[in-house]
Scaffold this motif. Structure first.
Motif, PDB file in Angstrom:
ATOM      1  N   MET A   1     -13.166  -0.879  -9.495  1.00 25.03           N
ATOM      2  CA  MET A   1     -11.860  -0.601 -10.083  1.00 25.03           C
ATOM      3  C   MET A   1     -11.421   0.789  -9.598  1.00 25.03           C
ATOM      4  SD  MET A   1      -9.415  -1.633 -12.177  1.00 25.03           S
ATOM      5  CE  MET A   1     -10.062  -2.938 -13.152  1.00 25.03           C
ATOM      6  N   PHE A   2     -10.160   0.866  -9.206  1.00 28.01           N
ATOM      7  CA  PHE A   2      -9.620   2.122  -8.699  1.00 28.01           C
ATOM      8  C   PHE A   2      -8.728   2.765  -9.746  1.00 28.01           C
ATOM      9  CE2 PHE A   2     -10.402  -0.622  -5.037  1.00 28.01           C
ATOM     10  CZ  PHE A   2     -11.255   0.195  -4.305  1.00 28.01           C
ATOM     11  N   GLN A   3      -8.691   4.078  -9.742  1.00 26.38           N
ATOM     12  CA  GLN A   3      -7.885   4.830 -10.698  1.00 26.38           C
ATOM     13  C   GLN A   3      -6.441   5.015 -10.223  1.00 26.38           C
ATOM     14  OE1 GLN A   3      -8.973   5.798 -13.794  1.00 26.38           O
ATOM     15  NE2 GLN A   3     -10.732   4.553 -13.239  1.00 26.38           N
ATOM     16  N   SER A   4      -6.191   4.732  -8.949  1.00 22.34           N
ATOM     17  CA  SER A   4      -4.841   4.926  -8.425  1.00 22.34           C
ATOM     18  C   SER A   4      -4.621   4.045  -7.204  1.00 22.34           C
ATOM     19  CB  SER A   4      -4.615   6.389  -8.035  1.00 22.34           C
ATOM     20  OG  SER A   4      -5.377   6.710  -6.876  1.00 22.34           O
ATOM     21  N   SER A   5      -3.360   3.888  -6.864  1.00 28.97           N
ATOM     22  CA  SER A   5      -2.998   3.158  -5.657  1.00 28.97           C
ATOM     23  C   SER A   5      -3.518   3.890  -4.426  1.00 28.97           C
ATOM     24  CB  SER A   5      -1.474   3.008  -5.605  1.00 28.97           C
ATOM     25  OG  SER A   5      -1.074   2.314  -4.458  1.00 28.97           O
ATOM     26  N   GLY A   6      -3.519   5.216  -4.484  1.00 32.60           N
ATOM     27  CA  GLY A   6      -4.027   6.013  -3.369  1.00 32.60           C
ATOM     28  C   GLY A   6      -5.495   5.736  -3.089  1.00 32.60           C
ATOM     29  N   GLU A   7      -6.288   5.577  -4.152  1.00 35.36           N
ATOM     30  CA  GLU A   7      -7.709   5.274  -3.982  1.00 35.36           C
ATOM     31  C   GLU A   7      -7.903   3.904  -3.345  1.00 35.36           C
ATOM     32  OE1 GLU A   7     -10.091   5.656  -7.492  1.00 35.36           O
ATOM     33  OE2 GLU A   7      -9.474   7.724  -7.837  1.00 35.36           O
ATOM     34  N   SER A   8      -7.136   2.923  -3.792  1.00 37.54           N
ATOM     35  CA  SER A   8      -7.311   1.580  -3.215  1.00 37.54           C
ATOM     36  C   SER A   8      -6.802   1.531  -1.776  1.00 37.54           C
ATOM     37  CB  SER A   8      -6.642   0.512  -4.081  1.00 37.54           C
ATOM     38  OG  SER A   8      -5.247   0.671  -4.134  1.00 37.54           O
ATOM     39  N   LEU A   9      -5.769   2.285  -1.454  1.00 35.72           N
ATOM     40  CA  LEU A   9      -5.286   2.343  -0.077  1.00 35.72           C
ATOM     41  C   LEU A   9      -6.350   2.970   0.823  1.00 35.72           C
ATOM     42  CD1 LEU A   9      -3.208   1.986   2.140  1.00 35.72           C
ATOM     43  CD2 LEU A   9      -2.087   4.089   1.348  1.00 35.72           C
ATOM     44  N   THR A  10      -6.983   4.014   0.341  1.00 37.00           N
ATOM     45  CA  THR A  10      -8.059   4.655   1.103  1.00 37.00           C
ATOM     46  C   THR A  10      -9.198   3.669   1.347  1.00 37.00           C
ATOM     47  OG1 THR A  10      -7.494   6.839   0.225  1.00 37.00           O
ATOM     48  CG2 THR A  10      -9.724   6.563   1.104  1.00 37.00           C
ATOM     49  N   ALA A  11      -9.549   2.895   0.327  1.00 35.93           N
ATOM     50  CA  ALA A  11     -10.611   1.902   0.471  1.00 35.93           C
ATOM     51  C   ALA A  11     -10.207   0.814   1.474  1.00 35.93           C
ATOM     52  CB  ALA A  11     -10.937   1.283  -0.883  1.00 35.93           C
ATOM     53  N   LEU A  12      -8.941   0.423   1.456  1.00 37.51           N
ATOM     54  CA  LEU A  12      -8.456  -0.574   2.423  1.00 37.51           C
ATOM     55  C   LEU A  12      -8.575  -0.040   3.847  1.00 37.51           C
ATOM     56  CD1 LEU A  12      -6.907  -3.328   2.867  1.00 37.51           C
ATOM     57  CD2 LEU A  12      -4.851  -1.911   2.948  1.00 37.51           C
ATOM     58  N   LEU A  13      -8.076   1.175   4.062  1.00 38.07           N
ATOM     59  CA  LEU A  13      -8.110   1.770   5.396  1.00 38.07           C
ATOM     60  C   LEU A  13      -9.538   1.989   5.871  1.00 38.07           C
ATOM     61  CD1 LEU A  13      -5.202   4.331   4.986  1.00 38.07           C
ATOM     62  CD2 LEU A  13      -5.169   2.214   6.327  1.00 38.07           C
ATOM     63  N   GLY A  14     -10.457   2.220   4.934  1.00 36.96           N
ATOM     64  CA  GLY A  14     -11.862   2.412   5.288  1.00 36.96           C
ATOM     65  C   GLY A  14     -12.627   1.113   5.459  1.00 36.96           C
ATOM     66  N   GLY A  15     -11.967  -0.033   5.245  1.00 40.47           N
ATOM     67  CA  GLY A  15     -12.621  -1.314   5.414  1.00 40.47           C
ATOM     68  C   GLY A  15     -13.506  -1.727   4.250  1.00 40.47           C
ATOM     69  N   HIS A  20      -4.895  -4.757  -0.801  1.00 48.43           N
ATOM     70  CA  HIS A  20      -4.362  -3.635  -1.589  1.00 48.43           C
ATOM     71  C   HIS A  20      -2.989  -4.038  -2.088  1.00 48.43           C
ATOM     72  CE1 HIS A  20      -2.724   0.400  -2.424  1.00 48.43           C
ATOM     73  NE2 HIS A  20      -1.707   0.058  -1.665  1.00 48.43           N
ATOM     74  N   MET A  21      -2.704  -3.775  -3.351  1.00 48.16           N
ATOM     75  CA  MET A  21      -1.358  -3.995  -3.887  1.00 48.16           C
ATOM     76  C   MET A  21      -0.819  -2.642  -4.324  1.00 48.16           C
ATOM     77  SD  MET A  21      -1.705  -7.518  -6.034  1.00 48.16           S
ATOM     78  CE  MET A  21       0.065  -7.627  -6.297  1.00 48.16           C
ATOM     79  N   GLY A  22       0.379  -2.312  -3.878  1.00 46.95           N
ATOM     80  CA  GLY A  22       0.952  -1.027  -4.247  1.00 46.95           C
ATOM     81  C   GLY A  22       2.346  -0.881  -3.677  1.00 46.95           C
ATOM     82  N   SER A  23       2.921   0.266  -3.915  1.00 42.42           N
ATOM     83  CA  SER A  23       4.257   0.589  -3.412  1.00 42.42           C
ATOM     84  C   SER A  23       4.236   0.696  -1.889  1.00 42.42           C
ATOM     85  CB  SER A  23       4.742   1.906  -4.010  1.00 42.42           C
ATOM     86  OG  SER A  23       4.842   1.806  -5.399  1.00 42.42           O
ATOM     87  N   ALA A  33       1.730   2.378  12.477  1.00 39.01           N
ATOM     88  CA  ALA A  33       0.599   2.646  13.378  1.00 39.01           C
ATOM     89  C   ALA A  33      -0.275   1.411  13.592  1.00 39.01           C
ATOM     90  CB  ALA A  33      -0.253   3.783  12.811  1.00 39.01           C
ATOM     91  N   GLY A  34       0.037   0.306  12.891  1.00 35.90           N
ATOM     92  CA  GLY A  34      -0.734  -0.914  13.056  1.00 35.90           C
ATOM     93  C   GLY A  34      -2.056  -0.924  12.297  1.00 35.90           C
ATOM     94  N   ARG A  35      -2.232  -0.010  11.352  1.00 37.52           N
ATOM     95  CA  ARG A  35      -3.479   0.044  10.586  1.00 37.52           C
ATOM     96  C   ARG A  35      -3.504  -0.928   9.411  1.00 37.52           C
ATOM     97  NH1 ARG A  35      -2.844   5.679  11.946  1.00 37.52           N
ATOM     98  NH2 ARG A  35      -1.647   6.035  10.039  1.00 37.52           N
ATOM     99  N   VAL A  36      -2.327  -1.393   8.977  1.00 38.03           N
ATOM    100  CA  VAL A  36      -2.253  -2.368   7.886  1.00 38.03           C
ATOM    101  C   VAL A  36      -1.267  -3.461   8.270  1.00 38.03           C
ATOM    102  CG1 VAL A  36      -2.808  -0.689   6.070  1.00 38.03           C
ATOM    103  CG2 VAL A  36      -0.412  -1.168   6.613  1.00 38.03           C
ATOM    104  N   ARG A  37      -1.440  -4.603   7.642  1.00 34.70           N
ATOM    105  CA  ARG A  37      -0.487  -5.708   7.783  1.00 34.70           C
ATOM    106  C   ARG A  37      -0.041  -6.043   6.370  1.00 34.70           C
ATOM    107  NH1 ARG A  37      -0.373 -11.706   8.084  1.00 34.70           N
ATOM    108  NH2 ARG A  37      -2.448 -11.718   7.178  1.00 34.70           N
ATOM    109  N   ILE A  38       1.243  -6.015   6.152  1.00 35.42           N
ATOM    110  CA  ILE A  38       1.771  -6.345   4.834  1.00 35.42           C
ATOM    111  C   ILE A  38       2.123  -7.819   4.837  1.00 35.42           C
ATOM    112  CG2 ILE A  38       3.553  -5.869   3.121  1.00 35.42           C
ATOM    113  CD1 ILE A  38       3.712  -3.015   4.268  1.00 35.42           C
ATOM    114  N   VAL A  39       1.547  -8.556   3.901  1.00 31.33           N
ATOM    115  CA  VAL A  39       1.680 -10.004   3.850  1.00 31.33           C
ATOM    116  C   VAL A  39       2.960 -10.428   3.147  1.00 31.33           C
ATOM    117  CG1 VAL A  39       0.579 -12.127   3.030  1.00 31.33           C
ATOM    118  CG2 VAL A  39      -0.818 -10.240   3.899  1.00 31.33           C
ATOM    119  N   ALA A  40       3.326  -9.693   2.098  1.00 35.27           N
ATOM    120  CA  ALA A  40       4.521 -10.082   1.337  1.00 35.27           C
ATOM    121  C   ALA A  40       5.038  -8.908   0.526  1.00 35.27           C
ATOM    122  CB  ALA A  40       4.196 -11.234   0.399  1.00 35.27           C
TER     123      ALA A  40
END
Length: 143
Positions: A1-15, A20-23, A33-40
């Motif tokens: 469980m993450f305390q913030s959207s920033g923490e979950s984004l960091t975890a996503l980028l780190g693999g 990740h769901m967020g703003s 930069a091609g590091r993420v793909r937004i699905v919807a």
């Protein structure tokens, strides 16, 4: 469980996680930069700029929208005069060029609601969420 959207984004980028769901604002540079793909997008319509090609849930057959909103909260018991003062101040801020630039830079919609309209909006959202949670069996029935 993450305390913030920033923490979950960091975890996503780190693999470390696959989703990740967020703003969208914090994702802009990573999308470009091609590091993420937004699905919807959960908004009711497509966004512009780097997000223009991303379909909404609705376009993908999911009957639902969810938008993030921001509010300013005050202690209970403000007088009518105090509420009117803050309604006026915040309405002016909503028209300010710097605020509009901030909205654009973060891909946010700028829909100002005064205190009365905000209360009505929150009551509507509460009723909708309560009904959905009841239907899913995730909230006890209050009828």
């Amino acid at each position: 469980m993450f305390q913030s959207s920033g923490e979950s984004l960091t975890a996503l980028l780190g693999g470390h996680i696959d989703l990740h769901m967020g703003s969208v604002g914090p994702l802009t540079k990573h999308l470009e930069a091609g590091r993420v793909r937004i699905v919807a997008l959960t908004s009711d319509r497509r966004l512009t700029g780097p997000f223009a090609a991303i379909p909404t849930w609705k376009e993908q057959g999911i009957a639902g929208t969810f938008n993030t909103w921001r509010g300013l909260w005050a202690p209970k018991g403000l007088s009518a005069e105090q509420i009117a003062h803050w309604d006026e101040v915040l309405e002016k801020v909503s028209r300010d060029a710097l605020w509009k630039e901030t909205l654009d830079n973060n891909h946010w919609d700028g829909e100002y609601r005064n205190s009365r309209d905000t209360t009505r909006y929150l009551d509507t959202v509460h009723a909708e969420l309560r009904d959905v949670l009841k239907e899913l069996g995730l909230a006890k029935r209050l009828d």
